[in-house]
Enzyme design. Sequence first.
Site, PDB file in Angstrom:
ATOM      1  N   ASP A 133     -10.717  -6.412  11.325  1.00 59.01           N
ATOM      2  CA  ASP A 133     -10.553  -7.857  11.462  1.00 59.01           C
ATOM      3  C   ASP A 133     -11.550  -8.453  12.461  1.00 59.01           C
ATOM      4  O   ASP A 133     -12.242  -9.417  12.148  1.00 59.01           O
ATOM      5  CB  ASP A 133      -9.110  -8.189  11.854  1.00 59.01           C
ATOM      6  CG  ASP A 133      -8.517  -7.174  12.794  1.00 59.01           C
ATOM      7  OD1 ASP A 133      -9.299  -6.412  13.399  1.00 59.01           O
ATOM      8  OD2 ASP A 133      -7.298  -7.131  12.953  1.00 59.01           O
ATOM      9  N   ASP A 156       0.814  -1.207   0.000  1.00 63.42           N
ATOM     10  CA  ASP A 156       0.000   0.000   0.000  1.00 63.42           C
ATOM     11  C   ASP A 156       0.850   1.261   0.000  1.00 63.42           C
ATOM     12  O   ASP A 156       0.326   2.354  -0.147  1.00 63.42           O
ATOM     13  CB  ASP A 156      -0.934   0.001   1.221  1.00 63.42           C
ATOM     14  CG  ASP A 156      -2.327  -0.433   0.850  1.00 63.42           C
ATOM     15  OD1 ASP A 156      -2.535  -0.734  -0.344  1.00 63.42           O
ATOM     16  OD2 ASP A 156      -3.201  -0.474   1.729  1.00 63.42           O
TER      17      ASP A 156
END
Length: 698
Positions: free
Chosen positions: A446, A140
Site C-alpha cells: 500500500d 482469499d
Amino acid sequence: MAKDENLPLFTTKLAKGRILFQFYSLLIFVGICFIFVYRLSHIPAKEEPRRWAWMGLFFSELWFCFYWFVTTVVRWNPVYRNTFKDRLSHRYEKALPGIDIFVCTADPVIEPPVMVINTVLSVMAYDYPPEKLSVCLSDDGGSELTFYAMLEASRFSKIWLSFCEKFKVEPRSPEAYFRTAVEPLGEPVMAKDWSTVKMLYEDMKKRIENTTKLDRISEEISKEHKGFKEWIFVASRRDHQTILQILIDGRESKAMDIQGQTLPTLVCLSREKRPQYHHHFKAGAMNALIRVSSRISNSPIILNVDCDMYSNNSMSVRDALCFFMDEEKGNEVGFIQFPQAFENLTKNDVYGSSLNVLMELEMPGFDGNGGPCYIGTGCFHRRETLSGQKYSKIYKADWKRWSNISVDDSTSVLEETCKVLASCSYEENTQWGKEMGLKYDCTVEDVLTGIVMQCRGWRSIYFNPERKGFLGVAPTTLLQSLVQHKRWSEGDFHIFASRHCPFVLGYKRIPLKLQLTYCMNLLWATNCLATLYYVIVPSLCLFRGISLFLEITNSWVLAFVFVIIVHRAYSLGEFVWFGGTFKGWWNDQRMWLYKRTTSYFFGLLDYILKRLGFTNSAFVITTKVADDDVSQRYEQEVMEFGTSSPMFTILATLALLNAICFVSGLKRVIANVETLVWEQFALQILLCGLLVFINLPI
Ligand SMILES: *[C@@H]1O[C@H](CO)[C@@H](O)[C@H](O)[C@H]1NC(C)=O
Ligand SMILES: *[C@@H]1O[C@H](CO)[C@@H](O)[C@H](O)[C@H]1NC(C)=O
Ligand SMILES: CC(=O)N[C@H]1CO[C@H](CO)[C@@H](O)[C@@H]1O
C-alpha cells in the site's frame, strides 16, 4: 445562489500553535548544538579504552538527531480539512458518480464471517443512491463459510438497508449498532421495527456461527444457492478455480429491498489460486477486484476497506466526493486516505496501538507536506490512479463517461465473463502489479503504491473527521502488535532501499519535504541500531566500570538534561493533547522501546537475510479475534505475552541485562562513595535504572 455555485466543496486549515512548535524546535536545536560541541571537543584520546564505545554513542546520538529532524519536518505544517456535503448534494445530487467498494478477507478463522458481513453491511448502507454503489468481497481464503455468510447477509440487507434508511440509524454495522444503541422505547414505530430487526440479526448471527463452528455447510443450506456447487471442485484454499457469484445484481434496479428501494450490487469473489502461481497476497486480490469490477460496474471511484473495519459514518462517501468533485482542486486528487481508528482500545492502551499522534498530527503533517501515504484501508481512489495513469494538467474528470456499462448480459453471463479476469494466468505478460494496479513484491504494497501514484503527479488528501469514518480492531496481545510492526518496518525499509525510494523515484517529482516525511516511516527499521546500542552498551560499560557520559557536576550536563527533559515533556504534552493519558504515554514509551529493540531489529534482519537469499517472504496476518481469557487481561490492561517467540527472548535478555548492570553499578558506587565515583556514573546509572523501571512488566 449564483455565488454559492463558486464556493469550494472543501476547505483547508492550518494547524494552530505552529509558532509554539517552532519555538520548541528551536530550543531543542540549540540544545543539540551544545551536545555536539561537547562531543566534538571531548573525543577520548586514542589510547583510552573507552574510545570505541564512546564513538558508538556519538553515532547513535547523530542518528537520533537526524530522526528528530525528520519528525520535526513532519510536524512543521499540519493541515486539517473540512467538507461541505450540502454544497455537494445541492450541485451534484443527480450526477453523483458510482462507487465500487472492495472488502478484502483472507481467512475465515482469523477473520470470522460474522465480522466480515458486518463490514459489508455497513458499507452497503452508505447514505448514497444504492444503484450507484457496488460492493465486492474478495475472499482469499476461498471459504464456503464466508460465502454462506455473504448469502445470509445479502438476504438480511433487504431488511437492514430499509431500516437504516427509514430511521437514519448510525453506525450501520448491525453488530456495532445493536451493541451501542439504546432501545428506542420512546418511539413506538421504531421500537417495533427495532426489535424485529434485532431478532432477525441475532438469528442470522447464530446460524452463521453455528455453521462456522461445524466448519461445513449442511445439505439443506447448500441447496439454497447454486454457488455452493462450486466448492465441489475446490481442492484446497490454495488450489481452486475462480469462484464468482453476483449475489445481488443492482443493474437497472432489478434488486429491491422490502420497501421497494433498490439495493446495491453485491459480488462475492474468490480469485483462482494454483500452487504454481504466486498469488501476491492482498495486492493480488485488489488487482483482481479492480479488473472484475471494471466489467461489472466500472465506477470511477474505488473505496477499499479491510474486513475488520466497518464504516462508522454513512456520509463518508459524500465526504470523499467533496474532494474529488471540487471544481478547482479536485482534478489532481488521486486518493483520499481516512485514518485508521480502533474501537477496542482500553483507556491506557498497553500496546500503544491507538496511533493517536500518528493519525491526528503526523498524517495531517504528511498532508501539509504534499499528501499522505496510502495505508491500505479506508482509502478512496480514482480508478485512473489505480490503473496506472499519470496526472497531467489537462486532465479533467468526466463523471459521465463511466456510466456506460453493459446491461444486456444476464447475471450468469456476466459472471462467466468476469471469471477470466480473476484467473491466475491473466496477469502473465501484462503490467499488472508493475505499472498497473497495486504493486507486488513488497510487504507494504500500500505505501509503495501510494508513493508511485504521488510520483505520477497525483495529489493525495488526508481526511480525518471528528466522527471516524472507519473503525477496526486493534491487536490485543504484545506479540500481535510486535509482529505487525515487524512486517511494516521491514516492508518500509525495503522501499527505502529500492529504486522506489522517495529520494530516487520522487526526485523532482514530489517536494523534498514530502520525501523527508516518508523517511519517518521508511526508516523505522534502522532506528533499532541506535536504540539497541543505547540500551546495551552504556549498561555493559557500567558493569565493567567504564564511564561513558560526563560527570554530573560538569556544566555540559545541562545540555543533555535540557534536551532530554524538553523533548520528553513535549512528547507527553502531545500525547495528552491528542486524547491520551499519562499512563497511556508511559505505556507508549515502553512500546516504543520494545518495537525498536525487537520488531524493527527483526524487520531489518529479515530484510538483510532476504537480500542475501536466506528466507522466503511470509505474510503474517495478525489475529483479529481474541479468546475470552486474553480479552479479559487486555481489558484489565495486563500485558499479555501470547505464545513464546524470539522477540520475547530479546526483551527478557535486555531487561535482565539492565537489571544486573544496574545492581552492579549501584554496588560499585556505594563501595566507593568517598572517591566521587558516583559523579562519573550518575548518568549511566540513571539511564540503566530507567530501563529497568520501564521493563517492570517483564
Ligand atoms: C445451533 O446449533 C445447536 C446445536 O449445535 C442447535 O441446538 C441450535 O438450534 C442451532 N441454532 C440455530 C439458529 O440453528
Ligand atoms: C462512531 O459513530 C458513533 C455514532 O454512530 C459516534 O457516537 C462515535 O463517536 C463514533 N466513533 C468514533 C470513534 O468516532
Ligand atoms: C477482538 C476483540 O477483542 N474484540 C472485543 C472488542 O471490544 C468489545 C467491547 O469491549 C468486545 O466485546 C470484543 O470482544
